[in-house]
Design a protein around this motif. Structure first.
Motif, short mmCIF file in Angstrom:
data_model
loop_
_atom_site.label_atom_id
_atom_site.label_comp_id
_atom_site.label_asym_id
_atom_site.label_seq_id
_atom_site.Cartn_x
_atom_site.Cartn_y
_atom_site.Cartn_z
N GLY A 46 -5.38 -5.95 -0.96
CA GLY A 46 -4.73 -5.45 0.23
C GLY A 46 -4.56 -3.95 0.22
O GLY A 46 -4.80 -3.28 1.23
N VAL A 47 -4.16 -3.39 -0.91
CA VAL A 47 -3.96 -1.93 -0.95
C VAL A 47 -5.29 -1.19 -0.83
O VAL A 47 -5.37 -0.15 -0.18
CB VAL A 47 -3.20 -1.50 -2.22
CG1 VAL A 47 -4.07 -1.65 -3.48
CG2 VAL A 47 -2.74 -0.05 -2.09
N VAL A 48 -6.36 -1.73 -1.43
CA VAL A 48 -7.66 -1.08 -1.29
C VAL A 48 -8.12 -1.12 0.17
O VAL A 48 -8.67 -0.15 0.70
CB VAL A 48 -8.71 -1.71 -2.22
CG1 VAL A 48 -10.04 -0.97 -2.10
CG2 VAL A 48 -8.23 -1.68 -3.68
N ALA A 49 -7.88 -2.25 0.83
CA ALA A 49 -8.24 -2.35 2.24
C ALA A 49 -7.48 -1.32 3.07
O ALA A 49 -8.05 -0.68 3.97
CB ALA A 49 -7.94 -3.76 2.76
N GLN A 50 -6.22 -1.13 2.77
CA GLN A 50 -5.42 -0.14 3.51
C GLN A 50 -5.95 1.27 3.30
O GLN A 50 -6.09 2.04 4.25
CB GLN A 50 -3.96 -0.22 3.07
CG GLN A 50 -3.07 0.84 3.69
CD GLN A 50 -1.61 0.62 3.38
OE1 GLN A 50 -0.98 -0.25 3.96
NE2 GLN A 50 -1.07 1.41 2.47
N VAL A 51 -6.25 1.61 2.05
CA VAL A 51 -6.71 2.96 1.75
C VAL A 51 -8.10 3.21 2.34
O VAL A 51 -8.34 4.24 2.98
CB VAL A 51 -6.72 3.19 0.23
CG1 VAL A 51 -7.39 4.53 -0.11
CG2 VAL A 51 -5.29 3.17 -0.33
N VAL A 52 -9.01 2.27 2.13
CA VAL A 52 -10.39 2.46 2.59
C VAL A 52 -10.48 2.47 4.11
O VAL A 52 -11.22 3.26 4.71
CB VAL A 52 -11.32 1.37 2.00
CG1 VAL A 52 -12.70 1.42 2.64
CG2 VAL A 52 -11.43 1.53 0.49
N SER A 53 -9.73 1.60 4.78
CA SER A 53 -9.82 1.50 6.23
C SER A 53 -8.90 2.47 6.96
O SER A 53 -8.90 2.52 8.19
CB SER A 53 -9.50 0.08 6.69
OG SER A 53 -8.14 -0.25 6.44
N GLY A 54 -8.15 3.26 6.20
CA GLY A 54 -7.15 4.13 6.80
C GLY A 54 -7.68 5.40 7.42
O GLY A 54 -6.91 6.21 7.91
N GLY A 55 -9.00 5.59 7.37
CA GLY A 55 -9.57 6.76 8.01
C GLY A 55 -9.55 7.97 7.10
O GLY A 55 -10.12 7.95 6.00
N GLU A 90 -9.05 10.59 4.38
CA GLU A 90 -8.73 10.36 2.97
C GLU A 90 -7.28 10.71 2.67
O GLU A 90 -6.82 11.80 2.99
CB GLU A 90 -9.66 11.17 2.08
CG GLU A 90 -9.46 10.89 0.60
CD GLU A 90 -10.45 11.64 -0.27
OE1 GLU A 90 -10.33 11.54 -1.50
OE2 GLU A 90 -11.33 12.32 0.28
N GLY A 91 -6.58 9.79 2.07
CA GLY A 91 -5.20 10.03 1.68
C GLY A 91 -4.18 9.74 2.77
O GLY A 91 -2.98 9.78 2.51
N SER A 92 -4.62 9.42 3.99
CA SER A 92 -3.66 9.22 5.08
C SER A 92 -2.82 7.97 4.88
O SER A 92 -1.68 7.92 5.31
CB SER A 92 -4.40 9.17 6.42
OG SER A 92 -5.31 8.07 6.45
N SER A 97 -1.85 5.17 -5.37
CA SER A 97 -1.22 4.03 -4.71
C SER A 97 -1.97 2.75 -5.02
O SER A 97 -1.36 1.67 -5.13
CB SER A 97 -1.14 4.27 -3.20
OG SER A 97 -2.41 4.33 -2.60
N ILE A 98 -3.30 2.84 -5.16
CA ILE A 98 -4.08 1.67 -5.54
C ILE A 98 -3.69 1.18 -6.93
O ILE A 98 -3.44 -0.01 -7.15
CB ILE A 98 -5.59 1.98 -5.47
CG1 ILE A 98 -6.03 2.15 -4.01
CG2 ILE A 98 -6.40 0.87 -6.14
CD1 ILE A 98 -7.46 2.62 -3.85
#
Length: 280
Positions: free
Chosen positions: A30-39, A41-43, A49-50
């Motif tokens: 879930g956290v990787v999905a949030q980071v990767v799909s968040g647009g 970088e770092g947003s 956080s991962i």
């Protein structure tokens, strides 16, 4: 009088391994999905956080399944305990099946939840978002060979098992007051900080294969291969299954054999976490 321990059948143990592994993957994938799909970088998070979310996922998973099974949540742990801790070989297959299924179901939940964002940024379902679900050499971007990734997985899982058996060894200096799951979570955070580049620190065949299968069944046709087109799925399976037993063996030879013998009275089944006894 000493508090009686609950009696667990194999079905209950498998349910606990399923639930604990599912919780682990819900937070980790879930956290990787949030980071990767968040647009940008770092947003919505970064590498740190991962690493923290994976560690917290492990901690929560261990708290979920710890009383029933010791919370293996990882085929490398189960096989290592069968080899070196007299864990029943008859339970290895059922435990691994429950772990794989828990990881698979959790990954499907993450895939469903983040579908809109994944489709928006990667409609072709390429390696750009494949790393949400499963690992790749160099995290899909860096020039890391299969050999280097395999070595990385062996070393990382050896470290994991070495430290798990160290902090759960009642003859050593284990964490008390039921904080062993917290410490095990910190071990995973530390591995993520130090051993995450070459192969994404899968260090768990169920963590990688279950979500990889889920991604393949939901549109990632290249899920079994790396960014170079080579078959890669076997690396985070074979590496941990080699590294885990090495870690336990090294602990036993370097530390365990020098510790005083444990009191056998009231000993737990191999693979379970030690508990604080209550007396009245």
């Amino acid at each position: 009088m000493t508090e009686k321990r609950a009696r667990w059948g194999l079905g209950a143990e498998m349910a606990a391994e399923f639930a604990g592994t599912m919780i682990l993957i819900l937070f980790g994938v879930g956290v990787v999905a949030q980071v990767v799909s968040g647009g940008e970088e770092g947003s919505l998070g970064d590498h740190d956080s991962i690493a923290w979310a994976w560690g917290l996922g492990v901690m929560f998973g261990v708290y979920v399944a710890g009383r029933a099974t010791g919370a293996h949540l990882n085929p490398a742990v189960t096989v290592s305990f069968a080899l070196f801790r007299d864990f029943s070989w008859a339970k290895v297959g059922p435990y691994v099946a429950a772990q794989m299924l828990g990881a698979f179901v959790a990954a499907l939940i993450v895939r469903w939840n983040y579908n809109d964002m994944i489709t928006a940024i990667d409609p072709e379902h390429t390696t750009a978002t494949q790393t949400i679900f499963s690992t790749l050499p160099g995290n899909g971007t860096l020039p890391v060979s299969l050999q280097s990734a395999l070595i990385d997985q062996i070393i990382g899982t050896a470290i994991l098992l070495f430290l798990i058996v160290a902090v759960t060894d009642s003859r050593n200096s284990p964490p008390m007051a039921n904080i062993a799951p917290f410490v095990i979570g910190l071990i995973v955070v530390a591995i993520g900080f130090a051993w995450g580049t070459n192969a994404g620190y899968a260090i768990n065949p169920a963590r990688d294969l279950g979500p990889r299968l889920a991604s393949y069944l939901t549109g990632y046709g290249g899920a079994w291969r790396d960014q170079y087109g080579s078959l890669y799925f076997w690396v985070p399976i074979v590496g941990p299954l080699i590294g885990g037993p090495i870690g336990v063996f090294l602990y036993d030879r370097l530390v365990g054999k020098h510790l005083p013998p444990a009191d056998d009275e009231g000993a737990l089944e191999p693979g379970r976490l030690p508990e604080n006894e209550k007396t009245a």
